[in-house]
Design a protein around this motif. Structure first.
Motif, PDB file in Angstrom:
ATOM      1  N   GLY A  43       0.814  -1.213   0.000  1.00 27.23           N
ATOM      2  CA  GLY A  43       0.000   0.000   0.000  1.00 27.23           C
ATOM      3  C   GLY A  43       0.844   1.257   0.000  1.00 27.23           C
ATOM      4  O   GLY A  43       0.529   2.233  -0.697  1.00 27.23           O
ATOM      5  N   ILE A  44       1.931   1.238   0.774  1.00 24.82           N
ATOM      6  CA  ILE A  44       2.834   2.397   0.819  1.00 24.82           C
ATOM      7  C   ILE A  44       3.478   2.615  -0.555  1.00 24.82           C
ATOM      8  O   ILE A  44       3.573   3.750  -1.045  1.00 24.82           O
ATOM      9  N   ILE A  45       3.917   1.523  -1.172  1.00 22.21           N
ATOM     10  CA  ILE A  45       4.549   1.625  -2.499  1.00 22.21           C
ATOM     11  C   ILE A  45       3.565   2.199  -3.517  1.00 22.21           C
ATOM     12  O   ILE A  45       3.893   3.108  -4.289  1.00 22.21           O
ATOM     13  N   ALA A  46       2.331   1.666  -3.524  1.00 22.07           N
ATOM     14  CA  ALA A  46       1.323   2.135  -4.475  1.00 22.07           C
ATOM     15  C   ALA A  46       0.980   3.599  -4.228  1.00 22.07           C
ATOM     16  O   ALA A  46       0.775   4.372  -5.169  1.00 22.07           O
ATOM     17  N   TYR A  47       0.950   4.001  -2.957  1.00 26.03           N
ATOM     18  CA  TYR A  47       0.648   5.405  -2.617  1.00 26.03           C
ATOM     19  C   TYR A  47       1.720   6.336  -3.180  1.00 26.03           C
ATOM     20  O   TYR A  47       1.406   7.348  -3.820  1.00 26.03           O
ATOM     21  N   VAL A  48       2.967   5.969  -2.951  1.00 30.56           N
ATOM     22  CA  VAL A  48       4.069   6.822  -3.413  1.00 30.56           C
ATOM     23  C   VAL A  48       4.083   6.920  -4.944  1.00 30.56           C
ATOM     24  O   VAL A  48       4.279   7.998  -5.519  1.00 30.56           O
TER      25      VAL A  48
END
Length: 293
Positions: A43-48
């Motif tokens: 989720g963090i990767i997709a957000y960034v």
């Protein structure tokens, strides 16, 4: 969760002996500790990757596959989006195979639990006490089939939710606190009665729904209304336990129930391997909550 979850209990009871059951729960708990990493990091990767120049994800910056019919951002699309765009073809098949295996395994356990609860706890004692074993097996199969059809029918209705997992957790929380109260008092309080357990499970649902759907215009003095769903589950647990304690006292006048369990040290005897594993798990959990709360 690891000790009171229905389909985990059924897997545990299938172990060849007590030691293996204990080790199985401990091993599953270690695997469960990896879930936050597995869930949060993608989720963090997709957000960034989908954030705009200001570092904020918006409808204009996000990939169109994240947008629902109402223009909302569907957070649950993060993992499928990452797999579809960044995993090579060979590994992509392996990842999907692993996901399918995990889903089918959990689904089989849940269907088995659903069929067992309806057949043995509702159908057999209340609808057809003289049912043969073959009849019970067929009823269990029919129950599992009906549950699966209902799930397949409801699943598409959730496709535009932002976070399906949180939705499921919130509405599972309508039922689970009452079940937890029954387990806790049934195991550790000898005065608990059968009627108290039944009424506890039944009344826990309207108690939880009060927290969930109480009109927001009501006075804040009524307490509990606008609080996170995890806190709602906690208060539901406490109030359900209070209801059970009251009913037990009124029914048995404070006397121990005839089926009460005499608890001794031998009843909770565990192997050193399990004790060490459980201690490590508790320390890791404590650290995770202390750091990320």
């Amino acid at each position: 969760y690891w000790g009171f979850n229905q389909y985990i209990i059924q897997r545990t009871l299938a172990a060849k002996d007590l030691a293996e059951a204990q080790n199985g729960i401990a091993f599953a708990a270690f695997l469960k500790l990896l879930i936050p990493l597995i869930v949060v990091v993608p989720g963090i990767i997709a957000y960034v990757l989908n954030a705009g120049p200001d570092g904020v994800v918006s409808a204009s910056s996000v990939d169109p596959t994240f947008l629902g019919e109402q223009g909302n951002i569907i957070n649950d699309n993060a993992a499928p989006w990452l797999i579809g765009n960044f995993i090579p073809s060979g590994l992509k098949g392996l990842v999907l195979a692993a996901l399918a295996a995990a889903i089918v395994s959990s689904l089989a356990s849940m269907l088995n639990s659903t069929a067992t609860i309806f057949t043995m706890d509702i159908y057999h004692p209340y609808i057809n006490k003289g049912a043969s074993q073959g009849r019970l097996v067929n009823v269990g199969r029919l129950t599992a089939a009906v549950a699966l059809v209902i799930a397949v029918t409801l699943a598409p209705q959730l496709q535009n939710l932002g976070q399906v997992f949180q939705f499921i957790q919130e509405y599972t929380g309508v039922v689970s606190p009452g079940i937890l109260a029954v387990f806790l008092l049934g195991l550790f309080w000898k005065k608990t009665t059968n009627n108290a357990a039944i009424w506890g499970v039944v009344l826990s649902i309207p108690i939880a729904l009060y927290f969930k759907i109480a009109p927001k215009g009501w006075s804040d003095a009524l307490f509990f209304i606008n609080i996170p769903f995890m806190d709602q589950m906690f208060w539901t647990l406490l109030l359900t336990a209070a209801v059970m304690i009251l009913i037990s006292y009124l029914e048995n006048k404070g006397a121990d129930h005839e089926k009460g369990i005499d608890i001794g040290s031998d009843l909770f005897a565990t192997k050193p391997t399990f004790n060490i594993s459980a201690f490590i798990i508790m320390v890791v959990l404590t650290l995770l909550y202390a750091i990320f709360w």
